[in-house]
Design a protein around this motif. Sequence first.
Motif, PDB file in Angstrom:
ATOM      1  N   PHE A 172       0.805  -1.061   0.038  1.00 20.00           N
ATOM      2  CA  PHE A 172       0.121   0.123   0.028  1.00 20.00           C
ATOM      3  C   PHE A 172       0.738   1.470  -0.025  1.00 20.00           C
ATOM      4  O   PHE A 172       0.474   2.274  -0.770  1.00 20.00           O
ATOM      5  N   ARG A 173       1.926   1.229   0.833  1.00 18.53           N
ATOM      6  CA  ARG A 173       2.620   2.665   1.145  1.00 18.53           C
ATOM      7  C   ARG A 173       3.255   3.019  -0.252  1.00 18.53           C
ATOM      8  O   ARG A 173       3.284   4.320  -0.617  1.00 18.53           O
ATOM      9  N   LEU A 193      -8.216   5.605  -1.140  1.00 15.61           N
ATOM     10  CA  LEU A 193      -8.987   5.088   0.073  1.00 15.61           C
ATOM     11  C   LEU A 193      -8.766   3.380   0.505  1.00 15.61           C
ATOM     12  O   LEU A 193      -8.227   3.231   1.386  1.00 15.61           O
ATOM     13  N   PRO A 194      -8.711   2.627  -0.640  1.00 12.13           N
ATOM     14  CA  PRO A 194      -8.315   0.945  -0.473  1.00 12.13           C
ATOM     15  C   PRO A 194      -6.810   0.796  -0.013  1.00 12.13           C
ATOM     16  O   PRO A 194      -6.581   0.174   0.974  1.00 12.13           O
ATOM     17  N   SER A 195      -5.868   1.964  -0.280  1.00 15.84           N
ATOM     18  CA  SER A 195      -4.456   1.715   0.153  1.00 15.84           C
ATOM     19  C   SER A 195      -4.565   2.216   1.513  1.00 15.84           C
ATOM     20  O   SER A 195      -3.629   1.370   2.420  1.00 15.84           O
ATOM     21  N   PHE A 196      -5.194   3.247   1.790  1.00 23.01           N
ATOM     22  CA  PHE A 196      -5.040   3.619   3.284  1.00 23.01           C
ATOM     23  C   PHE A 196      -6.008   2.726   4.195  1.00 23.01           C
ATOM     24  O   PHE A 196      -5.320   2.335   5.280  1.00 23.01           O
ATOM     25  N   LEU A 197      -6.801   2.093   3.807  1.00 20.43           N
ATOM     26  CA  LEU A 197      -7.683   1.029   4.630  1.00 20.43           C
ATOM     27  C   LEU A 197      -6.690  -0.026   4.792  1.00 20.43           C
ATOM     28  O   LEU A 197      -6.674  -0.839   5.916  1.00 20.43           O
ATOM     29  N   GLY A 198      -5.854  -0.399   3.780  1.00 15.90           N
ATOM     30  CA  GLY A 198      -4.940  -1.589   3.855  1.00 15.90           C
ATOM     31  C   GLY A 198      -3.922  -1.207   4.960  1.00 15.90           C
ATOM     32  O   GLY A 198      -3.549  -2.168   5.746  1.00 15.90           O
ATOM     33  N   ILE A 199      -3.428  -0.244   5.005  1.00 17.36           N
ATOM     34  CA  ILE A 199      -2.446   0.194   6.049  1.00 17.36           C
ATOM     35  C   ILE A 199      -3.009   0.278   7.405  1.00 17.36           C
ATOM     36  O   ILE A 199      -2.467  -0.183   8.447  1.00 17.36           O
TER      37      ILE A 199
END
Length: 322
Positions: A17-18, A224-230
């Motif tokens: 994600f990051r 949003l999907p990347s932030f939620l993954g983190i």
Amino acid sequence: MLLVGVAAALWAFDAYFRPGLTKQLSAGQIVLVEDLLISLCLVPVLVSHASELRRMRAGRWVALAAIAVGPQAVATLLFTKAIGLSFSNPAAPNFDVLHEVYLLYLLQPVFGLVFARVFLGERRKRAFWPLAGVALVGVYLIVFAEDPTAPWHIRNPELMAGLLVLGAVIMWAGGTVLGRYALQDVSFPVTTSMRFVLALPLLLVIVLVDRGGAAFSGYSINQLPSFLGIVLVPGLLAMLLYYLALSRTPASLATIAELGYPLALFLIFSLPAPVGQAAPLRPIELLGAALLVAGVVTLNFLKARDVVELPPPRVADAAQSA
């Protein structure tokens, strides 16, 4: 101790994600939103543990505030910025920078062992050192499987990334020791919650100073999907498990078990696309993984035999007061 290793392995999912976010946002913007979302999830924990917060002594408040400022806010920001330097050109990632990032990450146990001795009074028996050395050699072989001499070939272009990561690992090592100290009186859910909540004001100031009027620009719903993954895996799940395990594990052992992070990261990279990057697993990497696992598992077994001697709580508290 094994639970610390599992938690550290969960941090490796951050790699999904990051890096993508670093191509669109500044390091401060990423860490601010990450911290905000995790803090919102943990507010109910603080509300339900309000009586525990009222009973906390001043020393524990200072330790939790230091964890929030250093390991959570500043160190995460520095590490994110260093990773961003590796992927500043998405078409041609600079793997020299990436190698240096993980080389310097290997120094975290060194700082952690020093801090555990100085600030917590932990003493390691003779059996600890060769096993810790085996674990370090193992993770070194994993990181530098392609060329074990790579660390000695690092040149000036990687200097900035090196300084950033060095600052981060010193703070993370200090955070392990401070977390162990705080957990003597504070429950692991409260320790986890305070790490993120207390970091928010500082992160907001950092982003405002760095970006000015553009502090909140660049965000999109597609992120949003990347932030939620983190938030869900390397954030909430990993940190709750980490502090639960740290409450039962001496800091000297925990800092070695945290080497599970680079092990899991390179195993993920070896998985076929789109899950991983289909990087070939070399025999030397398998040897390194075996050495690392053997060292950590044996130390976990010896934990019951006091391979690390802890001072009485009153001695540790007196040392902190001094």
